[in-house]
Design a protein around this motif. Structure first.
Motif, PDB file in Angstrom:
ATOM      1  N   UNK A  95     -29.192  16.371  -3.240  1.00 55.01           N
ATOM      2  CA  UNK A  95     -28.043  17.084  -3.782  1.00 55.01           C
ATOM      3  C   UNK A  95     -26.778  16.237  -3.753  1.00 55.01           C
ATOM      4  N   UNK A 150     -29.726  37.257  -9.878  1.00 51.73           N
ATOM      5  CA  UNK A 150     -29.511  38.456 -10.682  1.00 51.73           C
ATOM      6  C   UNK A 150     -29.129  39.673  -9.850  1.00 51.73           C
ATOM      7  N   UNK A 169     -30.087  32.207 -13.006  1.00 50.48           N
ATOM      8  CA  UNK A 169     -30.144  30.746 -12.864  1.00 50.48           C
ATOM      9  C   UNK A 169     -28.811  30.146 -12.403  1.00 50.48           C
ATOM     10  N   UNK A 223     -26.473  29.131  -9.225  1.00 49.99           N
ATOM     11  CA  UNK A 223     -26.767  28.804  -7.831  1.00 49.99           C
ATOM     12  C   UNK A 223     -26.135  29.824  -6.893  1.00 49.99           C
ATOM     13  N   UNK A 257     -25.086  30.476  -2.935  1.00 53.34           N
ATOM     14  CA  UNK A 257     -24.885  29.732  -1.696  1.00 53.34           C
ATOM     15  C   UNK A 257     -24.573  30.660  -0.547  1.00 53.34           C
ATOM     16  N   UNK A 272     -25.256  24.987   5.309  1.00 58.63           N
ATOM     17  CA  UNK A 272     -25.171  25.598   3.991  1.00 58.63           C
ATOM     18  C   UNK A 272     -26.579  25.674   3.388  1.00 58.63           C
ATOM     19  N   UNK A 317     -30.394  26.779  -4.859  1.00 58.08           N
ATOM     20  CA  UNK A 317     -30.587  25.513  -5.560  1.00 58.08           C
ATOM     21  C   UNK A 317     -31.659  24.678  -4.867  1.00 58.08           C
ATOM     22  N   UNK A 348     -34.949  25.969  -5.770  1.00 57.92           N
ATOM     23  CA  UNK A 348     -35.254  25.530  -7.132  1.00 57.92           C
ATOM     24  C   UNK A 348     -35.773  24.096  -7.121  1.00 57.92           C
ATOM     25  N   UNK A 385     -28.551  15.199 -10.192  1.00 63.56           N
ATOM     26  CA  UNK A 385     -29.339  16.270  -9.592  1.00 63.56           C
ATOM     27  C   UNK A 385     -28.684  17.631  -9.802  1.00 63.56           C
ATOM     28  N   UNK A 401     -28.767  22.879 -11.272  1.00 63.13           N
ATOM     29  CA  UNK A 401     -27.777  23.951 -11.277  1.00 63.13           C
ATOM     30  C   UNK A 401     -27.188  24.196 -12.671  1.00 63.13           C
TER      31      UNK A 401
END
Lengths: 133, 748
Positions: free
Chosen positions: A29, A85, A92, A94, A96, A103, A107, A110, B710, B715
Motif C-alpha cells: 500500500x 455498501x 467498492x 475503501x 478504514x 489501521x 482495501x 481486496x 497500488x 481503491x
C-alpha cells in the motif's frame, strides 16, 4: 527429468518465494508491491516446485485445488467491494478502521483477494498444462 | 443427488421455509399500506454507481405495492402448493431456489425506482423463468420452449435497455421518481424511439400480439410455475411497465393506437383460441393472454374509468387465475389427466377443489357477487371512454363471453355431470395444494361482497401513481346502466358459446389450419440463424493461428498507418540518452532478433524473454519499480508457460513459400514502423500530467496509501480490477477445461 540440484534448491527457494510474496503483498500500500505482484511471486514459487518435484507433489504442497484458491480470491475481492455498501459508502469504496492502534481496511482484503485470484488462476493453468501436455 | 433421492423430506422443508419467507415479505408490504394510502410513497435508495447516476433505488407507491402484495402473497401460497405438488421430486430444493430467485427478481422489478435497477431485475426474471420453464430439462420440448421464452423476452429486454437509456438522455435522470415528477416526455424529440423500444420490451414480456406465441409454450413448466409466473406475476411485468410509464409516455395518438390495437387483437384472438383447447392448462394459458390483452387495451386510455378498470381487472385476474391453475394442477394430480374430455363428476371425490374451482370460476365468468363481476362492470364502463368505443366494447364483449364459456369448461365441466374415465380413480389433493385455491377463491368472494375493501388501494394507484384526479368507484350494484345490459348480453352469449363449444372447437380448428403458424416460423428463423452463424464461422475461423495473427496485425498496421497519414503529427527525434539506456536498448533489440531464428523454439522463447526483461530494465531506469517487478514476473511465467506448451510441439518445419515469407516480413515491418512512429509522435507531445497530479495529491488523503500504482488498483479503480480478476480466473478455468478434455480424449 529429475535434477537433484533443482529439487534441493527448490525446497529452499519456495519458502523464500512465499515469505517474500507475503511481504510484497503487505507492504504494497505504501511501497512498491501489492497483491498482483505478490501473487505472481507466489505462483512462481509453486511453479518451480512443480518443475522440480512434479505437479502431483506441488498440488500436495498447495493442499487446496488452485481453482478453489482463485474463486476464493474473487469472493474476497467481491466481499471487500460490497462491504462498503451496508456501511453507507459507495460500493467498492475503501472502508478504514482502527483495531488496537493498527489501521485496517477493506482495501487489504481486496488486495488479498487479488493475490489469491492471481495465484489460483496461474497455477490452474500451469498445473493443467504440465499434466496434460 | 443421491442423498436427495433417499431423503425427499429435506426438499419439503425448503418449500415450507420459502413459503414462510414469501409470507413474511407480504406482511412487510402490508404494513406499508396505511402510509401509501395516506399519499406518501416509501423511498429506499443506496448508491450503486454514483458516477453514472445509477442507484439501487426502490419506490413503494400504490402501483408497486399492489404488485408487490400480489407477488409475495400469491408466492407464499404457490410455495405451499408446490410442496404438496412435487415435494418428493429429487430436485425439489433446486426448484424452490429458482422459484425464490424468481420471486425476488419480480419484486425488484416492480419496486425499482431506478431505470437500470428495473432493467437488471427485468432480465433476472427472464433468466429465472428460463430455468423454471426448462426445469424438466430431460424433455427436449421443455428445453426448446424455455429457450424460446428467454430469447423473446430477453430480446425485448435489450430493446427496453436502449429505451431506458434514451429516456434518461431525454429526461436527464435514471431516477424514476424524478422522471415521473417531471413534465412527461410526450413532446420530446426522442419520444418516438423511446416509445417503440419501451413497447417492444413490454409487449414481449406481456406476450402481446405478435409476440404472444411463447406464453402457451411456457406451459411446459411444472404447474406451480405456470400458476405463478405465467398468470399472476412475470407476464404482468410488461403491463406493470406500461402502467408505470403511462404518466410520462401515455396519452398520445401513437400510444393510444398501438396499445388499443395490440391489446384488442390479443384479447379477442386469445379468447377464441382458449375455447378451442381441450387441455385445461393450455386453455388457461390462452385466457391469460386474453387478460393481458385486456389490461393493455385499458392502459391505452387516459380516463379514470379506463385506468381503474385496468388496475381492478389486474387484481381480479391474478386472484382467479392463480387459483384456477392450482385447481388444474390438483385435477392432474388427483386423476392423472388434464384432458377435459376424460373428466367429469369429480366434485364427489374432490369437494374442496370443486368448491375452490366454483369460486374462482365464478369470478372468471364475471358472476355476481364476485370481484370478477365488479371487474367486468368496470371494463364495460371503461370501454365507453376508449376510442373507437363501439369497436372496443364489441371486442370486450366477445372476449368476456368467451371467458364465460371457458370458465365453464375449466371450473364446471370436470366437477359435475357424468363421471369421466380418468387414468386412475380421483382423490382429493393434500392440504398444501388446497390452501392456495381455496384462499384465493374465497378472497374473490370477500372482495366482491366488500367492494369497498379494495377501493383505497385502487385510489392510491390511480391517483397517486397514474396521475388521475380520481378513481372510479368499485360497486357491486351500480344501478341499471349500460354495463349492466352488456353483462346480461355477455351471460347470454357466453351460455350459448358454452353449449355449442364442441362444434365451435371444430370450426376454429379448421380455420387455424389455413393460417400460417407462429411456432413453425420461429423454428425456421432459428434454423436460418444457426445456418448463418455456421456459414460465417466457416468463412472467418480457419483454425490456423498464423492467419488470425496476420489479420490482427493487418488491422493494427492499417489503423495506426491511417491515423499517422491523416493527422501528420510532429515527430521530434531526441536521441540523447545515458549510455546505460543505449546498452539496454541494444540488449532488447538483440533479443528481438533471436525470435527470428526459424529452427529452434527454445531460442525463440529466450528471445521473447530477453525483450521482456529489457523492457523491465527500462521501467526500473525511469522510476517505475512496481511495473518493472510485475513485468519481470510476468515474463518469467510466460516463458514457463510457453516452454511447457511449445517444447512439446513437433520440430519446426518451414512450409511457407518464398513469397509468403516475404509478405509476412513486409507485414512485420509495417507494424513495427507504424508502432515506432506512433510512440515517437506521442513522446514528442508534452506529457499531460493532470491525472498523475490528481493521484499524487489524493492518493494519501483519500485512500491512505503512498504507492500510487497500488492505490489505483485496489481503491480508485477497484471495480475495474475486480473485472480483470474475473477475466483472469475465467480464462484460466476455460483453458483448464479445454486441456482436461483434450487429455481425456487422448487417454481414450
Amino acid at each position: 527429468m529429475k535434477s537433484l540440484i533443482l529439487t534441493t534448491g527448490a525446497r529452499l527457494l519456495i519458502a523464500l518465494f512465499l515469505v517474500f510474496s507475503l511481504y510484497v503483498l503487505l507492504r504494497g500500500h505504501n511501497a512498491p508491491g501489492g497483491g498482483f505482484i505478490g501473487g505472481l511471486i507466489a505462483a512462481c514459487g509453486f511453479a518451480i516446485h512443480a518443475f522440480a518435484s512434479g505437479v502431483a507433489e506441488a498440488r500436495r504442497a498447495l493442499r487446496v485445488d488452485p481453482r478453489v484458491i482463485g474463486v476464493l480470491g474473487l469472493v474476497c475481492a467481491l466481499a471487500a467491494g460490497l462491504m462498503a455498501w451496508p456501511l453507507g459508502f459507495d460500493p467498492f469504496a475503501g472502508v478504514w478502521g482502527e483495531v488496537a492502534g493498527y489501521k485496517v481496511s477493506s482495501v487489504l482484503l481486496f488486495d488479498i483477494g487479488v493475490y489469491l485470484a492471481v495465484v489460483g488462476g496461474i497455477l490452474t493453468l500451469i498445473f493443467a498444462l504440465e499434466e496434460t501436455l | 443427488m443421491n442423498s436427495d433421492m433417499t431423503e425427499p423430506s429435506s426438499g419439503r422443508l425448503w418449500g415450507y421455509l420459502a413459503a414462510l419467507t414469501a409470507f413474511a415479505l407480504a406482511v412487510v408490504f402490508a404494513l406499508w399500506i396505511p402510509q401509501v394510502q395516506g399519499g406518501s410513497p416509501v423511498h429506499l435508495t443506496w448508491n450503486w454507481a454514483p458516477s453514472l447516476g445509477v442507484s439501487l433505488g426502490f419506490l413503494v407507491d400504490g402501483l408497486s405495492l399492489i404488485f408487490a402484495l400480489l407477488i409475495s402473497g400469491i408466492g407464499a401460497l404457490i410455495f405451499l402448493y408446490a410442496t404438496g405438488y412435487m415435494g418428493d421430486h429429487p430436485q425439489f430444493g433446486r426448484f424452490v431456489l429458482f422459484l425464490l430467485l424468481f420471486m425476488l427478481s419480480m419484486l425488484g422489478l416492480v419496486l425499482a425506482r431506478d431505470l437500470i435497477t428495473l432493467f437488471v431485475f427485468w432480465e433476472l426474471t427472464s433468466v429465472t423463468s428460463y430455468l423454471l420453464i426448462g426445469f424438466g430439462h430431460e424433455n427436449a420440448q421443455a428445453r426448446r420452449n424455455a429457450l424460446q421464452a428467454m430469447l423473446v423476452t430477453a430480446a425485448g429486454g435489450l430493446a427496453l435497455l436502449a429505451g431506458f437509456i434514451l429516456m434518461a438522455t431525454a429526461s436527464g435522470s435514471y431516477d424514476l421518481a424524478r422522471i415521473l415528477a417531471g413534465e412527461g416526455l410526450q413532446d420530446h424529440a426522442l419520444y418516438a424511439p423511446i416509445l417503440i423500444l419501451v413497447l417492444l420490451g413490454a409487449f414481449t414480456k406481456s406476450a402481446q400480439f405478435p409476440f404472444h406465441f411463447w406464453l402457451p409454450n411456457a406451459m411446459a413448466a411444472p404447474t406451480p410455475v405456470s400458476a405463478y409466473l405465467h398468470s399472476a406475476t412475470m407476464v404482468k411485468g410488461g403491463v406493470y411497465l406500461l402502467a408505470r410509464l403511462h404518466p410520462v409516455l401515455g396519452d398520445t395518438p401513437a400510444w393510444v393506437a398501438t396499445l388499443t390495437a395490440a391489446g384488442l387483437v390479443t384479447a379477442v384472438m386469445a379468447s377464441v383460441l382458449a375455447l378451442r383447447q381441450t387441455d385445461l392448462k393450455t386453455a388457461l394459458a390462452y385466457t391469460t393472454l386474453m387478460a393481458l390483452g385486456t389490461i393493455t387495451l385499458f392502459l391505452a386510455g387516459g380516463s379514470p374509468y379506463a385506468l381503474t378498470a385496468a388496475i381492478a381487472f389486474l387484481v381480479v385476474h391474478s386472484l382467479y387465475k392463480a387459483a384456477l391453475f392450482m385447481v388444474v394442477g390438483a385435477i392432474d394430480h388427483g386423476t392423472g389427466t388434464r384432458d377435459v374430455a376424460r373428466l367429469g363428476g369429480l366434485a364427489r371425490a374432490m369437494p374442496w377443489t370443486a368448491a375452490a374451482a366454483a369460486l374462482a370460476g365464478a369470478s372468471m365468468a364475471g358472476l355476481p357477487p364476485m370481484i370478477g363481476w365488479i371487474g367486468k362492470e368496470l371494463l364495460y364502463a371503461g370501454s365507453a371512454t376508449l376510442a373507437p368505443s363501439a369497436l372496443v366494447t364489441a371486442g370486450v364483449l366477445i372476449a368476456n363471453a368467451l371467458m364465460f364459456a371457458v370458465a365453464g369448461v375449466v371450473a364446471l365441466r370436470p366437477f359435475w355431470g357424468t363421471p369421466g374415465d380418468p387414468p386412475h380413480a380421483p382423490h382429493e389433493a393434500p392440504w398444501q395444494m388446497l390452501a392456495g385455491p381455496v384462499i384465493l377463491g374465497a378472497l374473490g368472494l370477500v372482495f366482491g361482497l366488500g367492494a369497498g375493501l379494495l377501493q383505497p388501494m385502487i385510489d392510491a394507484t390511480v391517483t397517486g401513481s397514474l396521475g388521475q384526479t380520481r378513481a372510479a368507484g368499485l360497486h357491486l350494484w351500480a344501478g341499471v346502466n349500460l354495463p349492466l345490459a352488456l353483462s346480461a348480453a355477455t351471460f347470454a352469449l357466453g351460455t350459448a358459446l358454452y353449449l355449442t363449444r364442441d362444434r365451435l372447437r371444430g370450426m376454429i380448428g379448421g380455420l387455424l389450419e389455413r393460417l400460417p403458424g407462429f411456432d413453425p416460423g420461429w423454428d425456421r428463423l432459428l434454423d436460418w440463424f444457426r445456418d448463418f452463424c455456421a456459414w460465417q464461422a466457416r468463412l472467418i475461423q480457419t483454425g490456423r493461428l498464423r492467419e488470425y495473427l496476420a489479420a490482427s496485425f493487418v488491422v493494427l498496421a492499417l489503423v495506426l498507418g491511417a491515423t499517422l497519414i491523416l493527422k501528420r503529427p510532429v515527430i521530434v527525434l531526441d536521441l540523447s540518452a545515458p549510455l546505460l539506456v543505449w546498452l539496454i536498448a541494444g540488449f532488447t533489440i538483440a533479443g528481438a532478433f533471436l525470435t527470428l531464428n526459424p529452427h529452434s523454439r527454445i531460442s525463440n522463447i529466450a528471445g521473447i524473454g530477453t525483450v521482456g526483461i529489457g523492457v523491465a530494465l527500462i521501467f526500473i531506469f525511469f522510476g517505475a519499480p512496481d511495473v518493472a517487478t510485475t513485468q519481470l514476473m510476468v515474463e518469467t511465467l510466460s516463458a514457463v508457460l510457453f516452454g511447457i506448451a511449445m517444447l512439446r510441439l513437433p520440430g519446426i518445419v518451414e512450409r511457407r513459400t518464398g513469397s509468403q515469407r516475404l509478405r509476412h516480413a513486409a507485414l512485420a515491418g509495417a507494424v513495427g514502423l507504424c508502432m515506432t512512429l506512433t510512440v515517437l509522435a506521442i513522446t514528442s507531445q508534452p506529457l499531460d500530467r493532470h491525472i498523475t497530479t490528481y493521484f499524487e495529491e489524493n492518493s494519501y488523503s483519500l485512500a491512505h496509501g503512498l504507492n500510487i500504482v497500488n492505490v489505483i488498483l485496489v481503491d480508485f479503480r477497484a471495480f475495474d480490477t475486480f473485472g480483470e480478476l474475473t477475466v483472469v480466473l475465467l480464462a484460466s478455468l476455460g483453458a483448464y477445461a479445454v486441456l482436461k478434455r483434450r487429455g481425456a480424449r487422448m487417454r481414450k
